[in-house]
Scaffold this motif. Structure first.
Motif, PDB file in Angstrom:
ATOM      1  N   VAL A  25      -4.696   8.975   5.685  1.00 38.06           N
ATOM      2  CA  VAL A  25      -5.951   8.947   4.918  1.00 38.06           C
ATOM      3  C   VAL A  25      -5.854   9.897   3.722  1.00 38.06           C
ATOM      4  O   VAL A  25      -6.235   9.548   2.608  1.00 38.06           O
ATOM      5  CB  VAL A  25      -7.155   9.315   5.811  1.00 38.06           C
ATOM      6  CG1 VAL A  25      -8.424   9.484   4.984  1.00 38.06           C
ATOM      7  CG2 VAL A  25      -7.364   8.248   6.887  1.00 38.06           C
ATOM      8  N   ALA A  26      -5.311  11.076   3.945  1.00 43.73           N
ATOM      9  CA  ALA A  26      -5.199  12.066   2.872  1.00 43.73           C
ATOM     10  C   ALA A  26      -4.376  11.526   1.707  1.00 43.73           C
ATOM     11  O   ALA A  26      -4.758  11.678   0.549  1.00 43.73           O
ATOM     12  CB  ALA A  26      -4.576  13.352   3.419  1.00 43.73           C
ATOM     13  N   GLU A  27      -3.262  10.890   2.015  1.00 39.84           N
ATOM     14  CA  GLU A  27      -2.425  10.330   0.958  1.00 39.84           C
ATOM     15  C   GLU A  27      -3.166   9.235   0.193  1.00 39.84           C
ATOM     16  O   GLU A  27      -3.099   9.151  -1.024  1.00 39.84           O
ATOM     17  CB  GLU A  27      -1.131   9.760   1.547  1.00 39.84           C
ATOM     18  CG  GLU A  27      -0.212   9.195   0.498  1.00 39.84           C
ATOM     19  CD  GLU A  27       1.063   8.626   1.092  1.00 39.84           C
ATOM     20  OE1 GLU A  27       1.686   7.798   0.409  1.00 39.84           O
ATOM     21  OE2 GLU A  27       1.429   8.995   2.214  1.00 39.84           O
ATOM     22  N   ALA A  28      -3.902   8.411   0.926  1.00 39.48           N
ATOM     23  CA  ALA A  28      -4.619   7.294   0.309  1.00 39.48           C
ATOM     24  C   ALA A  28      -5.703   7.752  -0.658  1.00 39.48           C
ATOM     25  O   ALA A  28      -5.976   7.099  -1.653  1.00 39.48           O
ATOM     26  CB  ALA A  28      -5.229   6.404   1.383  1.00 39.48           C
ATOM     27  N   VAL A  62     -14.002   5.031   8.323  1.00 41.33           N
ATOM     28  CA  VAL A  62     -13.450   6.071   7.462  1.00 41.33           C
ATOM     29  C   VAL A  62     -14.329   6.174   6.221  1.00 41.33           C
ATOM     30  O   VAL A  62     -14.423   5.223   5.443  1.00 41.33           O
ATOM     31  CB  VAL A  62     -11.994   5.756   7.046  1.00 41.33           C
ATOM     32  CG1 VAL A  62     -11.422   6.884   6.198  1.00 41.33           C
ATOM     33  CG2 VAL A  62     -11.127   5.498   8.268  1.00 41.33           C
ATOM     34  N   ALA A  63     -14.994   7.305   6.083  1.00 42.47           N
ATOM     35  CA  ALA A  63     -15.837   7.546   4.910  1.00 42.47           C
ATOM     36  C   ALA A  63     -15.035   8.397   3.935  1.00 42.47           C
ATOM     37  O   ALA A  63     -14.603   9.502   4.271  1.00 42.47           O
ATOM     38  CB  ALA A  63     -17.121   8.262   5.316  1.00 42.47           C
ATOM     39  N   VAL A  64     -14.808   7.851   2.746  1.00 37.77           N
ATOM     40  CA  VAL A  64     -14.014   8.532   1.732  1.00 37.77           C
ATOM     41  C   VAL A  64     -14.897   8.866   0.529  1.00 37.77           C
ATOM     42  O   VAL A  64     -15.882   8.173   0.264  1.00 37.77           O
ATOM     43  CB  VAL A  64     -12.809   7.669   1.288  1.00 37.77           C
ATOM     44  CG1 VAL A  64     -11.857   7.436   2.452  1.00 37.77           C
ATOM     45  CG2 VAL A  64     -13.246   6.335   0.708  1.00 37.77           C
ATOM     46  N   PRO A  65     -14.561   9.923  -0.201  1.00 39.93           N
ATOM     47  CA  PRO A  65     -15.357  10.265  -1.379  1.00 39.93           C
ATOM     48  C   PRO A  65     -15.366   9.116  -2.393  1.00 39.93           C
ATOM     49  O   PRO A  65     -14.377   8.398  -2.532  1.00 39.93           O
ATOM     50  CB  PRO A  65     -14.641  11.493  -1.949  1.00 39.93           C
ATOM     51  CG  PRO A  65     -13.895  12.070  -0.789  1.00 39.93           C
ATOM     52  CD  PRO A  65     -13.504  10.890   0.056  1.00 39.93           C
ATOM     53  N   LYS A  73      -8.835   0.980  -0.788  1.00 43.74           N
ATOM     54  CA  LYS A  73      -9.543   0.929   0.496  1.00 43.74           C
ATOM     55  C   LYS A  73      -8.983  -0.177   1.391  1.00 43.74           C
ATOM     56  O   LYS A  73      -8.830   0.012   2.591  1.00 43.74           O
ATOM     57  CB  LYS A  73     -11.044   0.724   0.273  1.00 43.74           C
ATOM     58  CG  LYS A  73     -11.722   1.947  -0.306  1.00 43.74           C
ATOM     59  CD  LYS A  73     -13.212   1.732  -0.338  1.00 43.74           C
ATOM     60  CE  LYS A  73     -13.714   1.839  -1.732  1.00 43.74           C
ATOM     61  NZ  LYS A  73     -15.147   1.634  -1.856  1.00 43.74           N
ATOM     62  N   ARG A  74      -8.633  -1.302   0.794  1.00 43.03           N
ATOM     63  CA  ARG A  74      -8.056  -2.413   1.548  1.00 43.03           C
ATOM     64  C   ARG A  74      -6.692  -2.013   2.132  1.00 43.03           C
ATOM     65  O   ARG A  74      -6.405  -2.275   3.297  1.00 43.03           O
ATOM     66  CB  ARG A  74      -7.911  -3.632   0.625  1.00 43.03           C
ATOM     67  CG  ARG A  74      -7.933  -4.954   1.297  1.00 43.03           C
ATOM     68  CD  ARG A  74      -8.001  -6.164   0.360  1.00 43.03           C
ATOM     69  NE  ARG A  74      -7.996  -5.937  -1.075  1.00 43.03           N
ATOM     70  CZ  ARG A  74      -9.097  -5.858  -1.851  1.00 43.03           C
ATOM     71  NH1 ARG A  74     -10.284  -5.979  -1.319  1.00 43.03           N
ATOM     72  NH2 ARG A  74      -8.999  -5.663  -3.146  1.00 43.03           N
ATOM     73  N   ARG A  75      -5.867  -1.355   1.324  1.00 42.04           N
ATOM     74  CA  ARG A  75      -4.560  -0.895   1.809  1.00 42.04           C
ATOM     75  C   ARG A  75      -4.715   0.125   2.932  1.00 42.04           C
ATOM     76  O   ARG A  75      -3.987   0.097   3.916  1.00 42.04           O
ATOM     77  CB  ARG A  75      -3.740  -0.298   0.659  1.00 42.04           C
ATOM     78  CG  ARG A  75      -3.158  -1.344  -0.276  1.00 42.04           C
ATOM     79  CD  ARG A  75      -2.093  -0.772  -1.204  1.00 42.04           C
ATOM     80  NE  ARG A  75      -2.438   0.502  -1.815  1.00 42.04           N
ATOM     81  CZ  ARG A  75      -3.071   0.658  -2.973  1.00 42.04           C
ATOM     82  NH1 ARG A  75      -3.446  -0.401  -3.653  1.00 42.04           N
ATOM     83  NH2 ARG A  75      -3.327   1.856  -3.447  1.00 42.04           N
ATOM     84  N   LEU A  76      -5.678   1.023   2.789  1.00 43.61           N
ATOM     85  CA  LEU A  76      -5.920   2.023   3.822  1.00 43.61           C
ATOM     86  C   LEU A  76      -6.371   1.355   5.122  1.00 43.61           C
ATOM     87  O   LEU A  76      -5.896   1.697   6.211  1.00 43.61           O
ATOM     88  CB  LEU A  76      -6.958   3.042   3.354  1.00 43.61           C
ATOM     89  CG  LEU A  76      -7.362   4.118   4.366  1.00 43.61           C
ATOM     90  CD1 LEU A  76      -6.142   4.889   4.872  1.00 43.61           C
ATOM     91  CD2 LEU A  76      -8.390   5.060   3.740  1.00 43.61           C
ATOM     92  N   ALA A  77      -7.258   0.385   5.031  1.00 42.96           N
ATOM     93  CA  ALA A  77      -7.732  -0.328   6.225  1.00 42.96           C
ATOM     94  C   ALA A  77      -6.568  -1.000   6.954  1.00 42.96           C
ATOM     95  O   ALA A  77      -6.460  -0.917   8.181  1.00 42.96           O
ATOM     96  CB  ALA A  77      -8.793  -1.359   5.850  1.00 42.96           C
TER      97      ALA A  77
END
Length: 110
Positions: A25-28, A62-65, A73-77
């Motif tokens: 998540v941090a990298e994304a 996952v709530a991101v800033p 977001k799609r890649r992270l999911a």
């Protein structure tokens, strides 16, 4: 910083999943992994479909800033969905889902 909530009814290696998830998540989102917070909520009962099949469920929110692109977001999911099965402690089928959403981030002094 990213806020993560995991609702689960399947046996899950929670600590192992969180420790693998935070750097991903941090990298994304371009943030340090130390800023990620994950909360786990065990779900006592779930009903899937017509209720005839007893399926375990794991949902990761996952709530991101604000500011992440839809593509990011799609890649992270997809990455979170690929990571989850490695941390399930069961051979039975489970219904897995991920939601990536934006949130406002504020810090209080004190």
């Amino acid at each position: 910083m990213p806020q993560i909530t995991v609702d689960y009814s399947a046996p899950l290696d929670r600590r192992g999943f969180a420790l693998a998830l935070h750097p991903l998540v941090a990298e994304a989102v371009g943030a340090p992994a130390s800023g990620c917070t994950t909360r786990f909520r065990e779900v006592e009962e779930t009903v899937v479909g017509d209720g005839t099949a007893d399926r375990a469920v794991v949902h990761v929110d996952v709530a991101v800033p604000f500011g992440q692109t839809d593509d990011a977001k799609r890649r992270l999911a997809k990455a979170v969905l690929a990571l989850l099965p490695r941390h399930l402690k069961t051979a039975e089928r489970a219904r897995l889902s991920v939601e990536i959403r934006d949130f406002e981030n504020a810090y209080l002094a004190g």
